[in-house]
Motif scaffolding. Structure first.
Motif, PDB file in Angstrom:
ATOM      1  N   ALA A 212       0.828  -1.212   0.000  1.00 32.23           N
ATOM      2  CA  ALA A 212       0.000   0.000   0.000  1.00 32.23           C
ATOM      3  C   ALA A 212       0.859   1.258   0.000  1.00 32.23           C
ATOM      4  O   ALA A 212       0.567   2.223  -0.718  1.00 32.23           O
ATOM      5  CB  ALA A 212      -0.928  -0.005   1.209  1.00 32.23           C
ATOM      6  N   VAL A 213       1.931   1.275   0.792  1.00 31.19           N
ATOM      7  CA  VAL A 213       2.795   2.452   0.855  1.00 31.19           C
ATOM      8  C   VAL A 213       3.512   2.669  -0.481  1.00 31.19           C
ATOM      9  O   VAL A 213       3.614   3.803  -0.978  1.00 31.19           O
ATOM     10  CB  VAL A 213       3.804   2.318   2.003  1.00 31.19           C
ATOM     11  CG1 VAL A 213       4.861   3.406   1.923  1.00 31.19           C
ATOM     12  CG2 VAL A 213       3.087   2.385   3.342  1.00 31.19           C
ATOM     13  N   VAL A 214       4.012   1.591  -1.087  1.00 27.49           N
ATOM     14  CA  VAL A 214       4.717   1.720  -2.360  1.00 27.49           C
ATOM     15  C   VAL A 214       3.775   2.207  -3.461  1.00 27.49           C
ATOM     16  O   VAL A 214       4.080   3.155  -4.206  1.00 27.49           O
ATOM     17  CB  VAL A 214       5.372   0.383  -2.751  1.00 27.49           C
ATOM     18  CG1 VAL A 214       5.933   0.447  -4.175  1.00 27.49           C
ATOM     19  CG2 VAL A 214       6.478   0.022  -1.774  1.00 27.49           C
ATOM     20  N   MET A 275     -10.036  -1.254   6.040  1.00 29.28           N
ATOM     21  CA  MET A 275      -8.998  -2.200   6.449  1.00 29.28           C
ATOM     22  C   MET A 275      -8.727  -2.115   7.942  1.00 29.28           C
ATOM     23  O   MET A 275      -8.376  -3.124   8.578  1.00 29.28           O
ATOM     24  CB  MET A 275      -7.716  -1.935   5.653  1.00 29.28           C
ATOM     25  CG  MET A 275      -6.620  -2.977   5.894  1.00 29.28           C
ATOM     26  SD  MET A 275      -5.053  -2.534   5.120  1.00 29.28           S
ATOM     27  CE  MET A 275      -5.518  -2.597   3.399  1.00 29.28           C
ATOM     28  N   ARG A 276      -8.871  -0.912   8.525  1.00 27.62           N
ATOM     29  CA  ARG A 276      -8.604  -0.761   9.955  1.00 27.62           C
ATOM     30  C   ARG A 276      -9.549  -1.575  10.824  1.00 27.62           C
ATOM     31  O   ARG A 276      -9.254  -1.848  11.995  1.00 27.62           O
ATOM     32  CB  ARG A 276      -8.703   0.715  10.339  1.00 27.62           C
ATOM     33  CG  ARG A 276      -7.429   1.488  10.120  1.00 27.62           C
ATOM     34  CD  ARG A 276      -7.671   2.972  10.100  1.00 27.62           C
ATOM     35  NE  ARG A 276      -8.420   3.427  11.263  1.00 27.62           N
ATOM     36  CZ  ARG A 276      -8.978   4.629  11.345  1.00 27.62           C
ATOM     37  NH1 ARG A 276      -8.874   5.473  10.331  1.00 27.62           N
ATOM     38  NH2 ARG A 276      -9.634   4.992  12.434  1.00 27.62           N
ATOM     39  N   ALA A 277     -10.701  -1.958  10.290  1.00 32.64           N
ATOM     40  CA  ALA A 277     -11.613  -2.812  11.046  1.00 32.64           C
ATOM     41  C   ALA A 277     -11.059  -4.214  11.219  1.00 32.64           C
ATOM     42  O   ALA A 277     -11.539  -4.968  12.074  1.00 32.64           O
ATOM     43  CB  ALA A 277     -12.977  -2.868  10.354  1.00 32.64           C
ATOM     44  N   VAL A 331     -11.513  -5.995  -4.142  1.00 39.10           N
ATOM     45  CA  VAL A 331     -10.315  -6.744  -4.507  1.00 39.10           C
ATOM     46  C   VAL A 331      -9.607  -7.261  -3.266  1.00 39.10           C
ATOM     47  O   VAL A 331      -9.147  -8.416  -3.227  1.00 39.10           O
ATOM     48  CB  VAL A 331      -9.382  -5.855  -5.346  1.00 39.10           C
ATOM     49  CG1 VAL A 331      -8.036  -6.540  -5.571  1.00 39.10           C
ATOM     50  CG2 VAL A 331     -10.023  -5.512  -6.683  1.00 39.10           C
ATOM     51  N   ASP A 332      -9.532  -6.437  -2.224  1.00 36.39           N
ATOM     52  CA  ASP A 332      -8.863  -6.850  -0.985  1.00 36.39           C
ATOM     53  C   ASP A 332      -9.591  -8.018  -0.341  1.00 36.39           C
ATOM     54  O   ASP A 332      -8.970  -8.994   0.101  1.00 36.39           O
ATOM     55  CB  ASP A 332      -8.799  -5.662  -0.028  1.00 36.39           C
ATOM     56  CG  ASP A 332      -8.065  -5.998   1.254  1.00 36.39           C
ATOM     57  OD1 ASP A 332      -7.143  -6.834   1.217  1.00 36.39           O
ATOM     58  OD2 ASP A 332      -8.410  -5.434   2.305  1.00 36.39           O
ATOM     59  N   GLY A 337      -9.759 -14.110   0.820  1.00 34.31           N
ATOM     60  CA  GLY A 337     -10.888 -14.990   1.084  1.00 34.31           C
ATOM     61  C   GLY A 337     -10.543 -16.032   2.116  1.00 34.31           C
ATOM     62  O   GLY A 337      -9.442 -16.577   2.162  1.00 34.31           O
ATOM     63  N   ARG A 338     -11.506 -16.363   2.990  1.00 33.84           N
ATOM     64  CA  ARG A 338     -11.288 -17.331   4.074  1.00 33.84           C
ATOM     65  C   ARG A 338     -11.997 -18.631   3.735  1.00 33.84           C
ATOM     66  O   ARG A 338     -12.928 -18.672   2.951  1.00 33.84           O
ATOM     67  CB  ARG A 338     -11.796 -16.812   5.414  1.00 33.84           C
ATOM     68  CG  ARG A 338     -11.037 -15.598   5.933  1.00 33.84           C
ATOM     69  CD  ARG A 338     -11.740 -14.369   5.548  1.00 33.84           C
ATOM     70  NE  ARG A 338     -11.169 -13.190   6.171  1.00 33.84           N
ATOM     71  CZ  ARG A 338     -11.456 -11.981   5.764  1.00 33.84           C
ATOM     72  NH1 ARG A 338     -12.275 -11.802   4.745  1.00 33.84           N
ATOM     73  NH2 ARG A 338     -10.925 -10.943   6.360  1.00 33.84           N
TER      74      ARG A 338
END
Length: 366
Positions: A212-214, A275-277, A331-332, A337-338
């Motif tokens: 994500a940073v890149v 994502m923070r969740a 997409v994330d 996927g689990r």
């Protein structure tokens, strides 16, 4: 007759019990701390109420100045009150000393008003922009559902718009490009320094955080320098086509979306809050959210563009950015996927459960 377990099998069992689990890219979470007592809750409620009253008074003064109220005290008072409230709020949110930073912001704001020089007012405008941009990102909370992500974008926008009125109230006399690049650069530095603590340092990045940073850094370079890149390396036909698209958008739609808001700021804050969740690395994505809040904070300083055009450009950028943010979330979730039933339910954003709680919006993050 029962068989006696061998020593070697016992050793294998002990080794298996002590063997560490496979490394997960999710950063370990600290144990929840007990909440404040009754007196602490009362004090927190009173403090939050007073903070909201100060901010409401500042907004009223800024609106009065915008509609043409007589006297410069409305603009100056609203700007000083906004900076003081935001400095207090950011310090409280990031676990600092709100009384010290709030008092410091108040004193500096009064000094700028009393001295009344163009240099000090321009510097105060830059500080207000940076403070607004970072605070608007820090005040967000994890978004479990997509509707919650939209809510967090709106919350950040409201905070940034109030800061934009305060920035405009300082009446800075600046070179526009230099002002924007300075404010954006300082906002990014301040945001990443704050997230460095929230994300438990660089070792808390994980695989997704590094990616994500890149990617965010590359997108930032492209969106900030796209005009210069086109001028240097773009063909004349491509430049003419893009110029024609900008002219068509301004003529028919009233404005052209800001690329940095649409392609980086809003998608990063949308995906990051979601994502923070689940993962602490979401904070590293949210750090790029200042690419939305900073342009909002300094957008109205441009004297060559009307308030309507600036507002439409930001609005179009937010709509496009939300669509891209939702795509990133999909997409994330598809990439992570689990196999369990809970994981399959979590793959649907509307049914996701918060796996990583954070303190409330008005409480310190650490």
């Amino acid at each position: 007759m029962k068989q006696r377990p061998s020593v070697s099998s016992g050793r294998r069992s002990a080794a298996a019990a002590t063997r560490p689990d496979p490394v997960d890219d999710r950063a370990p979470e600290s144990a929840p701390t007990p909440g404040p007592g009754p007196r602490g809750r009362v004090a927190h409620g009173v403090g939050t109420t007073l903070w909201l009253l100060v901010l409401a008074a500042a907004v009223a003064a800024l609106l009065a100045a915008l509609v043409g109220a007589q006297g410069h005290w409305f603009a100056d008072g609203g700007a000083v009150a906004t900076v003081t409230a935001y400095a207090w709020g950011l310090a409280a949110r990031t676990g600092g000393r709100p009384a010290i930073f709030g008092l410091l912001a108040l004193v500096l704001g009064v000094v700028v008003v009393v001295v009344d020089s163009d240099g000090l007012r321009s510097g105060a405008a830059v500080v207000t922009t940076v403070l607004t941009a970072v605070f608007a990102v820090m005040v967000t909370v994890p978004a479990v559902r997509m509707t919650s992500a939209v809510r967090e974008i709106l919350v950040a926008l409201v905070v940034a718009v109030v800061g934009a009125m305060a920035t405009l109230a300082w009446a800075p006399v600046v070179d526009l490009d230099r002002f924007e690049y300075t404010a954006l650069g300082l906002s990014l530095v301040a945001s990443f320094l704050t997230v460095f603590r929230l994300g438990a340092g660089l070792h808390g990045l994980g695989t997704r955080g590094i990616v994500a940073v890149v990617v965010g850094s590359l997108m930032l370079a492209v969106t900030v320098g796209y005009a210069e890149l086109l001028r240097r390396y773009g063909t004349q036909s491509l430049v003419d086509t893009l110029d024609e698209a900008v002219r068509w958008s301004r003529h028919h739609l009233g404005a052209f979306p800001r690329p940095i808001v649409a392609l980086l700021g809003v998608p990063a804050l949308t995906w990051g809050t979601h994502m923070r969740a689940r993962r602490r690395q979401g904070w590293w994505v949210c750090a790029f959210g200042v690419a939305m809040t900073a342009p909002v904070a300094y957008g109205y300083v441009d004297p060559g563009r009307s308030v309507r055009e600036v507002s439409l450009a930001l609005g179009y950028g937010v709509v496009i950015g939300l669509l891209l943010g939702f795509l990133l979330i999909r997409v994330d979730l598809a990439a992570t996927g689990r196999s369990t039933s809970r994981g399959r339910r979590s793959a649907v954003p509307g049914d996701a459960e918060p796996l990583r709680p954070e303190p409330g919006r008005t409480h310190p993050l650490w």
